[in-house]
Design a protein around this motif. Structure first.
Motif, PDB file in Angstrom:
ATOM      1  N   GLU A   1       0.845  -1.196   0.000  1.00 57.51           N
ATOM      2  CA  GLU A   1       0.000   0.000   0.000  1.00 57.51           C
ATOM      3  C   GLU A   1       0.883   1.250   0.000  1.00 57.51           C
ATOM      4  O   GLU A   1       1.110   1.859   1.043  1.00 57.51           O
ATOM      5  CB  GLU A   1      -0.921  -0.018   1.226  1.00 57.51           C
ATOM      6  N   ARG A   2       1.347   1.637  -1.155  1.00 60.08           N
ATOM      7  CA  ARG A   2       2.305   2.738  -1.268  1.00 60.08           C
ATOM      8  C   ARG A   2       1.622   3.987  -1.833  1.00 60.08           C
ATOM      9  O   ARG A   2       2.058   4.561  -2.835  1.00 60.08           O
ATOM     10  CB  ARG A   2       3.499   2.303  -2.115  1.00 60.08           C
ATOM     11  N   THR A   3       0.542   4.370  -1.168  1.00 57.28           N
ATOM     12  CA  THR A   3      -0.220   5.542  -1.600  1.00 57.28           C
ATOM     13  C   THR A   3       0.042   6.746  -0.707  1.00 57.28           C
ATOM     14  O   THR A   3      -0.654   7.758  -0.826  1.00 57.28           O
ATOM     15  CB  THR A   3      -1.724   5.226  -1.614  1.00 57.28           C
TER      16      THR A   3
ATOM     17  N   PHE B   1       4.404  -1.215   4.624  1.00 57.85           N
ATOM     18  CA  PHE B   1       3.388  -1.146   3.574  1.00 57.85           C
ATOM     19  C   PHE B   1       2.831  -2.525   3.202  1.00 57.85           C
ATOM     20  O   PHE B   1       2.256  -2.699   2.139  1.00 57.85           O
ATOM     21  CB  PHE B   1       3.934  -0.426   2.332  1.00 57.85           C
TER      22      PHE B   1
ATOM     23  N   HIS C   1       1.010  -8.705   0.511  1.00 60.44           N
ATOM     24  CA  HIS C   1       0.446  -8.522  -0.830  1.00 60.44           C
ATOM     25  C   HIS C   1       1.006  -9.560  -1.801  1.00 60.44           C
ATOM     26  O   HIS C   1       0.272 -10.134  -2.615  1.00 60.44           O
ATOM     27  CB  HIS C   1       0.751  -7.110  -1.340  1.00 60.44           C
TER      28      HIS C   1
END
Length: 332
Positions: free
Chosen positions: A131-133, A269, A274
């Motif tokens: 989750e690299r937002t 992250f 993932h």
């Protein structure tokens, strides 16, 4: 000449560089806090950068702990502490050696992507799953001229890349073992525990349970004494491999065509979770649940022994060449 920043945590980033570098026609200058490893040819320059995470005493006698020096700039960046001489010297050293560079690859650092782009260099950012937002990643991806994603397209969802697909190159998993011939598999049932995928007590208990069930076991890479420089013959000859779900580990499993049990490690992250979910969805490996115990590991190994994973889906074949082509396509 190509500049290449190699992050110093673990062995994965330097392993990825070592896999790609032989396919580059241009000379490379590496920037890293790591000492120069064995392997890169003599044409590769290696510039060691000062550390920027240690507690230091400034000239005025004050002690600077970078963790207390607003290192994230109120969440805008990942690491840029106030008043740290190592951090300042690190960026100064990069800037001092960029005059003859034609493109700069960063694996990985949002700050180095931003810094080299501000210097006017063509920039390539290597990304990872997860989750690299957050603002820092978003800034790096917005500034990068090209983004390398070292996994198969469609394998791992990456919402941060969706608005930027025009600049993303999915290379497939990059492994230093791509193209090697597998050793013959052992006739007896055998399991290889690779790295620190499990706590030592869980691994030892799993080895005991598997040995009682007729398995031969071996563990490598869980400490300095057990490290093996070239594990290829072990990866390919054992019936099942138990491994973490890091990008290099998974690419090596794919290159070996291994039957595997993967144990996702707790990483920033949720990177490995993932990846593990992608492996489960594509039926490429057995995935251990959170907090798996020795009996659970043994059961997963027994189940994996009959698997026939289609690792070609991870697109390791030619991935390092594709990464090199994507970098050199940026050359002016």
């Amino acid at each position: 000449m190509i500049g290449w920043y190699v992050h110093h945590h673990g062995y994965g980033h330097v392993a990825r560089f070592r896999a790609v570098q032989p396919h580059l026609r241009e000379r490379v200058r590496v920037f890293s806090s790591l000492p120069r490893p064995d392997g890169p040819d003599d044409e590769v320059e290696w510039i060691v950068l000062p550390g920027d995470a240690d507690t230091v005493e400034r000239a005025d006698g004050a002690v600077c702990d970078p963790r207390d020096a607003d290192p994230t700039v109120r969440g805008a960046l990942h690491w840029a502490p106030h008043d740290h001489p190592g951090h300042r010297a690190r960026l100064a050293r990069i800037a001092a050696h960029t005059e003859d560079l034609r493109v700069f690859v960063t694996d990985v650092s949002a700050e180095v992507v931003a810094f080299t782009r501000l210097l006017g260099l063509r920039t390539v950012a290597v990304t990872q799953p997860g989750e690299r937002t957050d603002p820092a990643h978003s800034l790096a991806y917005d500034l990068a001229d090209r983004i390398l994603a070292p996994w198969a397209h469609g394998a791992v969802p990456a919402g941060a890349l969706s608005p930027r697909t025009d600049r993303v190159v999915w290379t497939g998993g990059i492994s230093r073992h791509d193209g090697r011939v597998a050793d013959a598999a052992d006739a007896e049932r055998s399991v290889l525990f690779l790295g620190r995928a499990l706590d030592d007590d869980v691994r030892r208990a799993a080895e005991q349970q598997l040995a009682a069930a007729g398995w031969r076991t071996r563990a490598i890479g869980h400490d300095a004494a057990s490290r093996v420089d070239d594990p290829w013959s072990l990866l390919t000859s054992h019936t099942v491999v138990v491994s973490a779900a890091g990008q290099n580990s998974v690419a090596d499993l794919a290159a070996a065509g291994a039957r595997a049990v993967v144990v996702a490690q707790d990483r920033p992250f949720d990177e490995q979770r993932h990846t593990a979910r992608a492996l489960h969805r594509w039926n490429l490996a057995r995935v251990a649940p959170e907090g798996v115990d020795a009996a659970g590991v043994a059961a997963l190994v027994e189940a994996a022994a009959t698997d026939d994973p289609d690792w070609s889906r991870w697109q390791v074949a030619g991935a390092a060449e594709r990464a090199a082509e994507a970098v050199e396509a940026m050359l002016p």
